[in-house]
Design a protein around this motif. Structure first.
Motif, short mmCIF file in Angstrom:
data_model
loop_
_atom_site.label_atom_id
_atom_site.label_comp_id
_atom_site.label_asym_id
_atom_site.label_seq_id
_atom_site.Cartn_x
_atom_site.Cartn_y
_atom_site.Cartn_z
N TRP A 257 0.87 -1.18 0.00
CA TRP A 257 0.00 0.00 0.00
C TRP A 257 0.91 1.22 0.00
O TRP A 257 1.68 1.44 0.93
N ILE A 258 0.80 2.03 -1.05
CA ILE A 258 1.59 3.25 -1.17
C ILE A 258 0.67 4.45 -1.07
O ILE A 258 -0.32 4.56 -1.80
N GLN A 259 1.01 5.36 -0.18
CA GLN A 259 0.25 6.60 -0.01
C GLN A 259 1.11 7.80 -0.40
O GLN A 259 2.25 7.94 0.05
N ALA A 260 0.56 8.64 -1.27
CA ALA A 260 1.21 9.90 -1.64
C ALA A 260 0.17 11.01 -1.54
O ALA A 260 -0.95 10.85 -2.04
N VAL A 261 0.52 12.12 -0.93
CA VAL A 261 -0.47 13.15 -0.63
C VAL A 261 -1.05 13.80 -1.88
O VAL A 261 -2.25 13.78 -2.13
N SER A 262 -0.18 14.39 -2.68
CA SER A 262 -0.63 15.31 -3.72
C SER A 262 -0.06 14.96 -5.08
O SER A 262 0.68 13.98 -5.25
N LEU A 263 -0.40 15.79 -6.06
CA LEU A 263 0.12 15.62 -7.41
C LEU A 263 1.64 15.63 -7.40
O LEU A 263 2.29 14.82 -8.06
N ASP B 136 9.05 31.55 -31.54
CA ASP B 136 10.27 30.75 -31.68
C ASP B 136 11.49 31.44 -31.07
O ASP B 136 12.63 31.08 -31.35
N GLY B 137 11.24 32.45 -30.23
CA GLY B 137 12.33 33.17 -29.58
C GLY B 137 12.56 32.70 -28.15
O GLY B 137 12.22 31.58 -27.78
N PHE B 138 13.12 33.58 -27.35
CA PHE B 138 13.46 33.27 -25.96
C PHE B 138 12.20 33.15 -25.10
O PHE B 138 11.30 33.99 -25.17
N VAL B 139 12.15 32.09 -24.27
CA VAL B 139 11.03 31.89 -23.34
C VAL B 139 11.57 31.75 -21.92
O VAL B 139 12.40 30.87 -21.65
N LEU B 140 11.09 32.60 -21.02
CA LEU B 140 11.43 32.54 -19.61
C LEU B 140 10.32 31.81 -18.87
O LEU B 140 9.14 32.13 -19.04
N LEU B 141 10.68 30.81 -18.06
CA LEU B 141 9.71 30.01 -17.33
C LEU B 141 9.74 30.32 -15.84
O LEU B 141 10.82 30.36 -15.23
N GLY B 142 8.56 30.52 -15.27
CA GLY B 142 8.41 30.57 -13.82
C GLY B 142 7.88 29.22 -13.39
O GLY B 142 6.71 28.91 -13.63
N SER B 143 8.71 28.38 -12.77
CA SER B 143 8.37 27.00 -12.47
C SER B 143 7.82 26.85 -11.06
O SER B 143 8.52 27.07 -10.08
N SER B 144 6.52 26.52 -10.97
CA SER B 144 5.85 26.32 -9.67
C SER B 144 5.98 27.56 -8.79
O SER B 144 6.49 27.50 -7.67
N THR B 145 5.49 28.67 -9.27
CA THR B 145 5.63 29.95 -8.57
C THR B 145 4.63 30.09 -7.43
O THR B 145 3.55 29.52 -7.44
N LEU C 285 7.01 35.15 -21.68
CA LEU C 285 7.04 34.71 -20.28
C LEU C 285 5.99 33.63 -20.08
O LEU C 285 4.81 33.82 -20.42
N LEU C 286 6.41 32.49 -19.55
CA LEU C 286 5.53 31.37 -19.26
C LEU C 286 5.53 31.15 -17.75
O LEU C 286 6.57 30.82 -17.17
N ILE C 287 4.39 31.32 -17.12
CA ILE C 287 4.27 31.16 -15.66
C ILE C 287 3.43 29.93 -15.36
O ILE C 287 2.30 29.80 -15.83
N VAL C 288 4.00 29.02 -14.57
CA VAL C 288 3.27 27.84 -14.11
C VAL C 288 3.14 27.94 -12.59
O VAL C 288 4.05 27.59 -11.86
N PRO C 289 2.01 28.46 -12.10
CA PRO C 289 1.86 28.60 -10.63
C PRO C 289 1.77 27.24 -9.96
O PRO C 289 1.22 26.29 -10.54
N HIS D 83 -3.01 21.34 -14.58
CA HIS D 83 -2.33 20.38 -13.72
C HIS D 83 -1.55 19.37 -14.55
O HIS D 83 -1.98 18.94 -15.62
N GLY D 84 -0.38 18.97 -14.02
CA GLY D 84 0.37 17.86 -14.59
C GLY D 84 1.08 18.15 -15.89
O GLY D 84 1.49 17.22 -16.59
N GLU D 85 1.29 19.43 -16.23
CA GLU D 85 1.91 19.76 -17.51
C GLU D 85 3.29 20.39 -17.37
O GLU D 85 3.90 20.75 -18.38
N LEU D 86 3.78 20.54 -16.15
CA LEU D 86 5.04 21.26 -15.95
C LEU D 86 6.20 20.63 -16.71
O LEU D 86 7.03 21.32 -17.28
#
Length: 430
Positions: free
Chosen positions: A56-62, A237-246, A270-274, A316-319
């Motif tokens: 039995w494996i338990q994991a809290v969140s995504l 197709d240029g520069f992309v800055l990512l905010g990862s799990s902000t 600018l790509l923000i992934v909260p 969700h789940g696309e980072l």
């Protein structure tokens, strides 16, 4: 004595906090499906196959569900083992159904940690070993493992500075749970020492490393697919800055950095992934003030219908896929007042140059390894973050070197899953 005090106090305290709990569930959404399994209803647990042992494996969140993926896959490859999976959040449940349905004999929500509910679920699942991840210690869950004569194993065990401070205030309570914990497989030697200091028996705490480092990201997008996705999301197709799990406050910093970058490169995006998609309304209110002159779009509302400057991936789940579209990343929850950090592992594995703040206590050993390999740049303040992001946006050679450093770190740091699987199997064999 503690477990009886816990049992007496749990129900009234739980009922007292129930309204805010229900409100939180409504805000996040998706909790209706199989909700009764939280109370042991509608479990539909299959009978054990002859000669097969159940874990039995338990994991809290995504996030934890993604973190245990390499361990889950490694254990599922053992023909003599079957896995029952439980989660706490609706996003974690959705991901488990999508990705792990073929690896588990059943997936449901983790039961409310009250005697009758927990015992009901334990009697139905009847595992040969119970596994929880990181710092998840539920008193009734652990006591039911003891009552059923089942080894309870904590994998990827870690204690952040904040978790240690909290645990130290109730050291007796924490010790009572650790006494009933069969074994702790710790992320690092420092985590091992912290568990021992809180009352775990030294011979039952092993340093196996962080299983998050062993993650294999699939699929790896080819050039054509990345180009197509960029086009569909209006990232160009240029520069992309990512905010990862902000986290709150970091989106504003990224907008400041993006404005500075745009002065040098008008095609930049600018790509923000909260970290929490349900913050979309809060982020939108902020954008109306801090980015009123910029064009922004929320991914949950469909494909952009016009050219944009900022994309907020409130999904969700696309980072992991979206990280592959970026040229440079800022790792969230790492700038003051935040202190714990979000995982930088994916950026390292994918060879993405990254910047993060000093608040990375949840990933202390990973942070040190990335810095030593030249894969990341650490900053102390918002101003330093803006300056570092601007500088790296203009230096593709530096980003390339950092990316190679990330891959080298990943190659040198793997092996935690194999050590953890060996440990879990040893308890099954006993």
């Amino acid at each position: 004595m503690f477990i009886w005090i816990y049992r007496v106090l749990f129900l009234p305290l739980w009922l007292l906090t129930l309204p805010s709990y229900v409100l939180h569930m409504r805000k996040r959404g998706g909790y209706r499906e199989r909700f009764g399994t939280r109370f042991g209803k509608g479990m539909n647990v299959p009978e054990k196959k002859k000669g097969v042992r159940r874990i039995w494996i338990q994991a809290v969140s995504l996030g934890e569900m993604l973190a245990i993926e390499p361990l889950l896959k490694a254990l599922s490859e053992e023909e003599s083992i079957e896995i029952y999976l439980t989660v706490t959040t609706s996003t974690g449940y959705a991901l488990a159904k999508e990705k792990y349905a073929d690896l588990a004999v059943g997936i449901s929500y983790f039961p409310v940690d009250f005697y009758f509910f927990s015992k009901c679920v334990w009697d139905q699942i009847s595992p040969d070993v119970a596994i929880c991840a990181e710092t998840e210690l539920w008193p009734e869950h652990i006591r039911q493992a003891r009552n059923h004569g089942t080894p309870f194993v904590l994998v990827n065990g870690r204690l952040s500075d904040r978790s240690l401070r909290r645990a130290s205030k109730i050291k007796g309570v924490f010790r009572s749970m650790l006494v009933d914990t069969t074994c702790v497989y710790a992320c690092s030697e420092m985590d091992r020492e912290r568990f021992i200091a809180l009352g775990a028996a030294a011979e039952r705490v092993k340093t196996t490393g962080n299983i998050k480092v062993d993650v294999m990201i699939e699929p790896i997008l080819d050039v054509a697919t990345r180009s197509t996705m960029r086009g569909e999301l209006e990232l160009g197709d240029g520069f992309v800055l990512l905010g990862s799990s902000t986290w709150p406050g970091e989106e504003e910093m990224l907008i400041k950095a993006y404005r500075a970058i745009r002065e040098k490169d008008a095609s930049a995006k600018l790509l923000i992934v909260p970290r929490h998609a349900e913050r979309r309304h809060e982020i939108e209110a902020m954008l109306k003030v801090a980015a009123e002159d910029l064009r922004w779009h929320f991914k949950s509302r469909g494909a952009p219908e016009r050219e944009i400057d900022i994309l907020i991936a409130d999904t969700h789940g696309e980072l992991r896929a979206l990280t592959q579209l970026a040229d440079l990343a800022f790792v969230g929850k790492s700038l003051a007042p935040h202190t714990e950090g979000q995982t930088p592992v994916e950026c390292g594995v994918l060879g993405k140059a990254m910047v993060f703040g000093t608040g990375m206590s949840n990933f202390r050993s990973i942070r040190e390894g990335l810095i030593q390999h030249g894969a990341a740049r650490e900053v102390s303040t918002e101003e330093e973050a803006v300056e570092a992001l601007l500088e790296l946006s203009q230096d593709s050679e530096a980003r390339s070197r950092m990316g190679e450093g990330g891959r080298a770190w990943h190659s040198a740091s793997r092996g935690a899953v194999a050590r953890t699987v060996e440990g879990v199997m040893s308890w099954l064999d006993r």
